[in-house]
Design an enzyme around this catalytic site. Structure first.
Site: not given
Length: 478
Positions: A175, A294
């Site tokens: 992140k 994902h």
């Protein structure tokens, strides 16, 4: 054709519209071991009987159309048609029914999830006679599942490649997910891996943007992996997202990852598509790469309880299409997931044979025969206080992935990774000693804080963080 000439096809043909249930509702039908079985949640329009609605689904997802056609006489509809063989009301819901449909195996191309879904969840979902329609589960017969490669490697081969046994694997999504330069991105990867994580991860929308092109990211992440491996003595990996705008570009990125010698790549299997995913899975098997999957976009399909497709179906499809990991929700974090329902599809991902169990949302017994299993990935809003619950819920064959729960540590990325590794090791040790993680979890974490200042700092930061919302998609009332 002259009035005197009559072909075999036209002999019994009568134009017009027939009720679907006359041909496609067959409660006397005994299912075959080779049939693909589907359980649909059907919400008919007012005035439409459930038998007609179920038969319409069977027809429109197999051989039927809205009117009788003369070419029906040129084939054997009884051989190829889908059959609605049972209907039951949904407990606690008004005007909702579960329609069970059997499809002959010959309707589907071998080894193609794309073709299977095009039939079963194609145009029928826009059918006007239905207010809503949801595919709850599929039974994939061994005769069909054996036409798929499945996961490139599977759970045991992955553990052997990584030389890691007896505990869940630890990961972290880097992140902020967008905006970092490749060098700063690689720095974060290195710090997390050096601190004790097994994997770091590209987020789902990190592909090749102006601020960080894919080749630069791959190079800096590979450097981070090798440096962390040299310093820790452990095998490390970073999920390099190979998802791209074309299959050719996707494979090009996977080839470059292989040339760098990294162990794993990643794909967004729903936005990328099943054809692309299966192609990448074949490449990964042939070239020794693990494949992380994902599920971006899944909630568009699976979150509403009365329309769409349940994630357990998407999970089965992924196991057939190919992937060594797939995101599965956390039960305790920020993303949707009821415990028993989540454990149901986690078992469908990992186990060889799963019995029918409606208390966990499993409508059919599923036999995967020898198809390798998929590691479920718990990710989304989790931190060190969740570690006992995650270890107890998911067990050893899982990946526990902390993004903000690593990078949000007050002392930095590496201490955040240390805190997670210490918490995991403490939970595994306590479990192996026979302690009850569900009941003693907080105490176990507090004890570990006494000898890990990194864990103590993490516990202080996240002690009040909870995501206590009711899941939208819950099991039906019994």
């Amino acid at each position: 054709m002259s009035p005197q000439t009559e072909t075999k096809a036209s002999a019994g043909f009568k134009a017009g519209v027939k009720d679907y249930k006359l041909n496609y509702y067959t409660p006397e039908y005994e299912t075959k071991d080779t049939d693909i079985l589907a359980a649909f949640r059907v919400t008919p329009q007012p005035g439409v009987p459930p038998e007609e609605a179920g038969a319409a689904v069977a027809a429109e997802s197999s051989t039927g159309t809205w009117t009788t056609v003369w070419t029906d006489g040129l084939t054997s509809l009884d051989r190829y048609k889908g059959r609605c063989y049972h209907i039951e009301p949904v407990a606690g819901e008004e005007n909702q029914f579960i329609a069970y449909i059997a499809y002959p195996l010959d309707l589907f191309e071998e080894g193609s999830v794309t073709n299977m879904f095009t039939s079963i969840v194609g145009n029928v979902f826009g059918f006007k006679a239905l207010r809503a329609l949801r595919l709850e589960d599929l039974r994939i017969p061994p005769a069909y599942s054996k036409t798929f490669q499945g996961p490139p490697h599977g759970i045991q081969v992955e553990r052997d490649k990584l030389n890691k046994y007896g505990r869940p694997l630890l990961g972290c999504t880097i992140k902020p997910k967008l905006g970092l330069s490749a060098k700063n991105y690689g720095r974060a990867v290195y710090e997390c891996l050096r601190g004790g994580l097994d994997f770091t991860k590209d987020d789902e929308n990190v592909n090749s943007q102006p601020f960080m092109r894919w080749r630069d990211r791959f190079l800096f992440c590979a450097e981070a992996i090798y440096k962390a491996q040299a310093e820790t003595g452990e095998i490390k990996g970073h999920y390099l997202n190979a998802t791209a705008g074309t299959c050719e570009e996707m494979i090009k990125r996977a080839v470059f990852a292989r040339e760098l010698g990294v162990p794993i790549v990643m794909h967004d299997y729903l936005t990328g598509g099943f054809t692309a995913n299966t192609s990448l899975a074949y490449y990964c098997r042939d070239n020794g790469l693990l494949l992380h999957i994902h599920r971006a976009m899944h909630a568009v399909i699976d979150r509403q309880k009365n329309h769409g497709m349940h994630f357990r179906v998407l999970a089965k499809a992924l196991r057939m299409s190919g992937g060594d990991h797939v995101h599965s929700g956390t039960v305790v974090g920020k993303l949707e997931g009821e415990r028993e329902m989540t454990l149901g599809f986690v078992d469908l991902l990992r186990d060889d044979f799963i019995e029918k169990d409606r208390s966990r949302g499993i409508f059919f017994t599923q036999d995967w025969v020898s198809m390798p299993g998929v590691l479920p990935v718990a990710s989304g809003g989790i931190h060190v206080w969740h570690m006992p619950a995650l270890t107890e819920i998911f067990g050893d064959d899982s990946v526990l992935q902390f993004g903000g729960g690593t990078l949000g540590h007050p002392w930095g990325n590496a201490p955040g990774a240390v805190a997670n590794r210490v918490a995991l090791e403490a939970c595994v040790k306590a479990r192996n000693e026979g302690r009850d993680l569900a009941r003693e979890g907080n105490e176990i974490i507090r004890e570990a804080c006494n000898w890990s200042p990194e864990l103590a700092a993490a516990c202080e930061v996240w002690k009040e963080i909870k995501f206590e919302y009711e899941p939208v998609d819950k099991l039906d009332v019994k």
